[in-house]
Design a protein around this motif. Structure first.
Motif, mmCIF file in Angstrom:
data_model
loop_
_atom_site.group_PDB
_atom_site.id
_atom_site.type_symbol
_atom_site.label_atom_id
_atom_site.label_comp_id
_atom_site.label_asym_id
_atom_site.label_seq_id
_atom_site.Cartn_x
_atom_site.Cartn_y
_atom_site.Cartn_z
ATOM 1 N N HIS B 349 13.844 41.050 21.994
ATOM 2 C CA HIS B 349 12.767 41.632 21.658
ATOM 3 C C HIS B 349 12.579 41.500 20.175
ATOM 4 O O HIS B 349 11.229 41.500 19.547
ATOM 5 C CB HIS B 349 12.538 42.977 22.049
ATOM 6 C CG HIS B 349 12.358 43.266 23.644
ATOM 7 N ND1 HIS B 349 13.672 43.441 24.348
ATOM 8 C CD2 HIS B 349 11.988 42.663 24.579
ATOM 9 C CE1 HIS B 349 13.441 43.479 25.781
ATOM 10 N NE2 HIS B 349 12.150 42.942 25.774
ATOM 11 N N LEU B 378 14.999 48.411 23.974
ATOM 12 C CA LEU B 378 14.577 47.112 23.581
ATOM 13 C C LEU B 378 15.955 46.223 23.269
ATOM 14 O O LEU B 378 16.954 47.075 22.946
ATOM 15 C CB LEU B 378 13.782 46.887 22.654
ATOM 16 C CG LEU B 378 12.257 47.719 22.674
ATOM 17 C CD1 LEU B 378 11.433 47.373 21.381
ATOM 18 C CD2 LEU B 378 11.427 46.822 23.750
ATOM 19 N N TYR B 443 5.637 46.780 22.772
ATOM 20 C CA TYR B 443 6.280 46.421 23.879
ATOM 21 C C TYR B 443 5.849 47.189 25.031
ATOM 22 O O TYR B 443 6.121 46.940 26.315
ATOM 23 C CB TYR B 443 7.796 46.179 23.811
ATOM 24 C CG TYR B 443 8.068 44.867 23.152
ATOM 25 C CD1 TYR B 443 8.136 43.724 23.913
ATOM 26 C CD2 TYR B 443 8.617 44.791 21.720
ATOM 27 C CE1 TYR B 443 8.429 42.359 23.271
ATOM 28 C CE2 TYR B 443 9.148 43.826 21.238
ATOM 29 C CZ TYR B 443 8.987 42.573 21.875
ATOM 30 O OH TYR B 443 9.231 41.112 21.346
#
Lengths: 447, 447
Positions: B349, B378, B443
């Motif tokens: 990520h 993440l 995200y």
């Protein structure tokens, strides 16, 4: 999942071709379908368990610092000619000629290919240590495939390969794999005992097989009964710590435990007091190897060492029989009524049985339970069909979900449902929300 | 993941064999390695993206009510003789003879096998509708494999099969697949346009291909430019609702959009005003088919209908080119410096670049960021190597992580790090914890 929308083709009759419990139960529970000798489709229920096992393997490999990748199923024969195994491997290798008349094969294992990847990309000791693994379908053209997924021709395997500068580092990789395999099997509810074995076509001197004791096992095993008292448990391991990993290996391998390949009766009798000597049968679910420079030397997988010399790397390979594990788990955990899944690998966490589909209160309570269980991060299988209660129970017992909630109009009048353990058969009445809380507690730390 | 412990063999030179950007970049970014013509290993970075794409496909299939299973790669020739395709398929089928001289093949698709599974287990209309799918490796022995994973021989495909009692139900399955594919591709950051196509060896009258516009596409496409303004977006769909699914199909397929197989210039000119007529190239990333009783009739896949008659089921099949999607995404999203992953499929990520490895403050800040990013759910890739800053940036740009945090002693003196977007190149200074919060926001909803 609602059963009315699922594909769960359970069989009433016991299939005649199946000789052992796991094969019978996987067919009866609608988990697999044979497509050709030793080649199976994984029906939805079987596929779910396969994925859970795969997931546990991935998680434990990551924990040990191993790196996931994926090699193809079809390999070029030329690679295998470099190691000399193309001719040596025999008729178990599925040999293929492509449209350009090139010799190919369906990989039975991947030592050559991973060595090729390594030599193409790594040239310095600074990039070591390194362990790469993949979970991929393999093919071994067994002359007589049998026992369902236990000895299939197309099977799913995790195979990992370590690359190290020195013998000592490679032995640490070996020990580290042993530790991580112990954890892996225990998470699946299995006791898998590392035993000294022979290396076979992989080669090398150091190798241990992991065996699950079961009457239907193909290997004869000889061991000190004290071994079965060992558990890895919740201990914390630093996988980089050579001494810690070594200590675990010693703890689990110092007592006598061998397959018939390496068994030595005289040694067995000398080392183990008679009352602790056991002869039994076991299912092989994994194996670890150290084979040094057997592949790196002929294939030129070298690195520059700190002194500037080019040296072949020390290697080992390490396998877990992923698809075979389903069979092994069932052999170790079933009864007359069906499978009993350990919580770590169960296809659904709980079955919900509605005793009276169409009854307003029962339907509503089941829907609410379904939502609450899902909300708790668990996956229910809700039998919302019109079957009789007896048939619903029989299906749940057969497919082996470890927990069942039974919902009926009578219990609901008293505000309760029934939570039943598949393993013990014990039931307890409680309000629906308490059943959900209990399930969440049971599964905490097991997923 | 710490880069010092990862296997990321990036290449400095552009490989000469690669003709298109995605192939070049996948080789340079250390994502794949060719093992034979059209057969690739997925190195760790490539494997990560492959798994993310697979995961999105699984999630969207589940959302549409489709059931996951897994069929084997090796199939018996006899099944294909039943449908007549064994002789019809041609040299793209990889034919194999096993040790008992039985004719086998590496499955290029699974209509026969799924029909066999269906007829073995289902006999009543009550079990319909049903859609089963799997994600499995296929083999097509292309005469000239090229463009890396875009036209490989061994490739990963999601293929799903619907079984319905009536034509109307089967068309709903067709529409439902179209809807779920639109969602699937959008989650991967792709615009894939459904276009009328020809059915080829699968058979049937109704078929749409999904094409991603790209100069390097193998298909010539003709479409009304209004189509590119359509997005599926966040709309909620009840996949059981025939009218809703039908409306989406109409919205996305009523304008002219065809591949060269079905293109009709006169119709194109009659239907589309000149300023909206587009000729371009496209990459096929999926296809849906309705083919009625083409397989169910010859293979005897029938059910008893409500009137007690045995009738062949209506079927369709629906494919997504999972491994090919990596190429398509890169073709659609890259620049001179490398790949630009959409957030939905990125292998990591965020990249963390330590400008001065060994500097106490920088090392500590990076470790804290690493922990905080991980804690936020993440996955970071932390470049903890001794490389120069320029080389670290070049690697991060090449492998295309959408976000990068740069940490250096100078910024830390002011309490800030730098958050950089790979897509826009824009950077912003902020305290480390704010960078983590920002990433979590970016995200949210994309994973």
């Amino acid at each position: 999942m609602r059963l009315s929308r699922y594909f769960l083709p359970v069989l009433k009759e016991t299939p005649s071709e199946a000789q052992i419990a796991s094969h019978r139960l996987m067919l009866r529970a609608g988990m697999i379908k044979q497509q050709s000798a030793g080649i199976y489709s994984w029906l939805p229920l079987g596929y779910r368990v396969l994925r859970r096992i795969e997931q546990i393997v991935h998680e434990e490999q990551a924990r040990a610092g191993h790196i996931a990748m994926l090699m193809p199923t079809i390999q070029s024969a030329d690679l295998w000619r470099e190691s000399g195994r193309y001719d040596a491997y025999g008729p178990e290798m599925l040999r293929i000629r492509d449209r350009h008349d090139r010799d190919m094969l369906f990989g039975p294992t991947n030592e050559e290919m991973i060595t090729d990847i390594f030599r193409s990309h790594v040239s310095s000791y600074r990039d070591l240590p390194m362990t790469l693994y993949h979970i991929q379908w393999k093919f071994r053209d067994e002359v007589r495939p049998r026992f369902g997924v236990m000895r299939g021709r197309e099977f799913l395997m995790k195979d990992g390969y370590n690359f190290d500068l020195t013998y000592e580092d490679a032995m640490h990789a070996y020990n580290r794999h042993l530790v991580s395999y112990l954890r892996t099997y225990e998470r699946m509810g299995l006791q898998a005992i590392p035993m000294r074995a022979e290396s076979g076509p992989i080669g090398g001197d150091d190798t241990h097989e992991f065996l699950v004791l079961a009457e239907t096992g193909e290997s004869e095993v000889f061991y000190d009964s004290e071994i079965t008292e060992l558990t890895f448990g919740a201990r914390r391991i630093d996988y980089d710590d050579h001494a810690q990993c070594r200590a675990v290996l010693e703890e689990f391998t110092s007592r006598y435990a061998r397959t018939d390949d390496t068994h030595d009766e005289a040694e067995f009798e000398a080392q183990v007091p008679q009352e602790r000597r056991r002869r039994a049968r076991g299912i092989e679910v994994g194996q670890i190897f150290y084979f040094g420079t057997k592949y790196s030397e002929p294939m030129g997988a070298t690195v520059v060492d700190p002194d500037g010399n080019r040296v072949p790397v020390h290697m080992g390979s390490h396998g877990i029989g992923v698809s075979r594990l389903l069979g092994a788990i069932i052999e170790a955990s079933h009864d007359d009524r069906g499978i009993i899944w350990p919580e770590g690998v169960t296809p659904f966490h709980v079955g919900i049985v509605n005793l009276k589909q169409g009854d307003e209160a029962a339907d509503l309570a089941c829907e609410q339970l379904y939502a609450a269980v899902t909300e708790a991060g668990l996956e229910p299988l809700y039998d919302d069909t019109d079957e009789r209660a007896g048939a619903k129970f029989a299906t749940m017992d057969l497919i082996g979900l470890p927990w069942r909630i039974t919902v009926g109009p009578r219990g609901l009048k008293n505000g309760v449902v029934e939570l039943t353990s598949r393993r013990t058969g014990e039931s307890e009445e409680m309000p629906p929300d308490q059943a959900v809380t209990r399930l969440a507690q049971i599964y905490a730390g097991k997923l």
